[in-house]
Design a protein around this motif. Sequence first.
Motif, PDB file in Angstrom:
ATOM      1  N   ASP A 190     -60.431  15.460 -63.811  1.00 63.59           N
ATOM      2  CA  ASP A 190     -59.411  14.714 -63.788  1.00 63.59           C
ATOM      3  C   ASP A 190     -59.513  13.408 -62.649  1.00 63.59           C
ATOM      4  OD1 ASP A 190     -59.413  15.828 -61.373  1.00 63.59           O
ATOM      5  OD2 ASP A 190     -57.381  16.896 -61.454  1.00 63.59           O
ATOM      6  N   LYS A 191     -60.764  13.274 -62.312  1.00 63.30           N
ATOM      7  CA  LYS A 191     -61.193  12.123 -61.528  1.00 63.30           C
ATOM      8  C   LYS A 191     -60.339  12.103 -59.998  1.00 63.30           C
ATOM      9  CE  LYS A 191     -62.897  10.334 -65.301  1.00 63.30           C
ATOM     10  NZ  LYS A 191     -64.610  10.277 -65.518  1.00 63.30           N
ATOM     11  N   ILE A 192     -59.877  13.372 -59.731  1.00 66.09           N
ATOM     12  CA  ILE A 192     -59.457  13.440 -58.388  1.00 66.09           C
ATOM     13  C   ILE A 192     -60.305  14.141 -57.457  1.00 66.09           C
ATOM     14  CG2 ILE A 192     -57.271  14.166 -57.021  1.00 66.09           C
ATOM     15  CD1 ILE A 192     -56.655  12.200 -59.297  1.00 66.09           C
ATOM     16  N   TYR A 241     -50.303  17.215 -58.592  1.00 67.23           N
ATOM     17  CA  TYR A 241     -50.304  16.024 -57.897  1.00 67.23           C
ATOM     18  C   TYR A 241     -49.137  15.107 -57.295  1.00 67.23           C
ATOM     19  CZ  TYR A 241     -55.189  16.979 -58.985  1.00 67.23           C
ATOM     20  OH  TYR A 241     -56.265  17.447 -59.234  1.00 67.23           O
ATOM     21  N   ARG A 242     -48.224  15.182 -58.441  1.00 68.92           N
ATOM     22  CA  ARG A 242     -46.959  14.271 -58.230  1.00 68.92           C
ATOM     23  C   ARG A 242     -45.827  15.457 -57.854  1.00 68.92           C
ATOM     24  NH1 ARG A 242     -43.569  11.518 -57.031  1.00 68.92           N
ATOM     25  NH2 ARG A 242     -42.684   9.486 -57.969  1.00 68.92           N
ATOM     26  N   LEU A 292     -44.429  11.445 -52.352  1.00 71.69           N
ATOM     27  CA  LEU A 292     -44.734  11.043 -53.793  1.00 71.69           C
ATOM     28  C   LEU A 292     -46.009  11.915 -54.171  1.00 71.69           C
ATOM     29  CD1 LEU A 292     -44.503   7.125 -53.756  1.00 71.69           C
ATOM     30  CD2 LEU A 292     -42.540   8.975 -54.110  1.00 71.69           C
ATOM     31  N   LEU A 293     -46.848  12.139 -53.422  1.00 70.11           N
ATOM     32  CA  LEU A 293     -48.025  12.951 -53.743  1.00 70.11           C
ATOM     33  C   LEU A 293     -48.429  14.105 -52.753  1.00 70.11           C
ATOM     34  CD1 LEU A 293     -50.546   9.874 -54.519  1.00 70.11           C
ATOM     35  CD2 LEU A 293     -49.100  11.033 -56.022  1.00 70.11           C
ATOM     36  N   LYS A 294     -48.917  15.079 -53.368  1.00 71.42           N
ATOM     37  CA  LYS A 294     -49.340  16.320 -52.504  1.00 71.42           C
ATOM     38  C   LYS A 294     -50.924  16.358 -52.698  1.00 71.42           C
ATOM     39  CE  LYS A 294     -46.886  19.204 -55.138  1.00 71.42           C
ATOM     40  NZ  LYS A 294     -46.470  20.421 -55.839  1.00 71.42           N
ATOM     41  N   HIS A 295     -51.503  17.289 -51.790  1.00 68.60           N
ATOM     42  CA  HIS A 295     -52.844  17.560 -51.890  1.00 68.60           C
ATOM     43  C   HIS A 295     -53.938  16.623 -51.419  1.00 68.60           C
ATOM     44  CE1 HIS A 295     -51.306  21.258 -53.815  1.00 68.60           C
ATOM     45  NE2 HIS A 295     -50.790  20.412 -54.907  1.00 68.60           N
ATOM     46  N   ILE A 342     -52.979   8.416 -64.171  1.00 66.51           N
ATOM     47  CA  ILE A 342     -52.158   9.260 -64.866  1.00 66.51           C
ATOM     48  C   ILE A 342     -51.992  10.627 -64.254  1.00 66.51           C
ATOM     49  CG2 ILE A 342     -52.628  10.637 -67.199  1.00 66.51           C
ATOM     50  CD1 ILE A 342     -53.366   7.815 -68.586  1.00 66.51           C
ATOM     51  N   ASN A 343     -53.318  10.949 -63.880  1.00 65.34           N
ATOM     52  CA  ASN A 343     -53.216  12.420 -63.279  1.00 65.34           C
ATOM     53  C   ASN A 343     -52.542  12.700 -62.311  1.00 65.34           C
ATOM     54  OD1 ASN A 343     -54.838  13.608 -65.291  1.00 65.34           O
ATOM     55  ND2 ASN A 343     -56.768  12.740 -64.540  1.00 65.34           N
TER      56      ASN A 343
END
Length: 393
Positions: free
Chosen positions: A287-289, A347-348, A358-361, A340-341
Amino acid sequence: MIMQMNRISIVLLGIVALISSCNREPQTLDVDKELAKAMKQYEIMLTTHRDTTQIPHSLHQDGTYHDKPSEWWGSGFFAGTLWYMYEYSQDQKWKEAAHLWSMAVAKEQYNTTTHDLGFMVFCPFGNGFRLTNDSTYLPILMQGAKSLSTRFDANRGVIKSWDSFRDYDFPVIIDNMMNLDFLFWATAHSGDSSYYKLSVEHADVTMANHFRPDYSSYHVVCYDESGKALAQVTHQGYSDNSAWARGQAWALYGYVVMFRETGEEKYLKQAMSIADFYLNHPNLPEDKIPYWDFDAPEIPNEERDVSAAAIFSSGLLELQGYVDKETADHYVAEAREMLINLSKKPYRTDFGEAGDFLLKHSVGHKPGGIEVDVPLIYADYYYIEALLRLRNL
């Protein structure tokens, strides 16, 4: 016989459906929808933060806000994000909120104890001046650039990051590349070329000492009085020889800025090589994260660092504007996939979740046990910046 043929037909239909699903168009991203949702969440955050001496930063493990004073290195990101919301919406309420929270960090223009004035001063006031041309912000910005430049040492050719690290008294971290945009701005708005020259020198010395042959970056390089690199080590990464994910993102973003401001091909090559290392790394998840460090020992059971993905995607979306069409299309596709991910679970965030960050992790400093698997304000800042850059393509 008929029943057997029906079974075969069902199997064949299943195979056709599977092939069809694999050939579908890639997932799309409704950028306007994501930005609208982000603004609603930050409206809530503004109601929970009335005291501008307590700047949103993260959450404690118990879910309460972990706010910071203006002297914290990332104090400008909240106001900077509000400016991006004003840029998108042109709604006066965001302009007023952004101004209020920018002025909350104005005193840091005089801070000579840190290299992070690009984050602290340029993110809020640079965006504010760009969007409003308000002359109130000019002297704050110029003083901030002057304060930052006092940390440059001509013998070593770099801007000092911290006053000490381990047994060394002149450490420089890869994050420092992010401050050069501020100094280029200072030359452009003052005519003083010294800011430009020291930025180029810092970038060149960093390029010589901070990178391995595969274009991964050390986190910290420590110099002696003559400018010799005495140690290439880490502070926030897994090990001295590992590739700390956010460090690679800072490096990409910084050298993209260097090419934009100088036009020197060596910086474009450096940025593209850093991008290739990151995008082609065998430990980059599907997922590129990225994991918080590309070499963390327990992959795949390691924390992701969403902030690294947000910074990297934004850097890629500027880099694509300086390369050939085929490479640009590749960078845009990679950045879009990251966004997108980032814009969906896990994450969102949803409304009322995670303090309406807005974002976790994200991971701040895992070796120190600080800010591990939490929301971080700078992840939000670069996520919104990246969404705006994607929207403007």
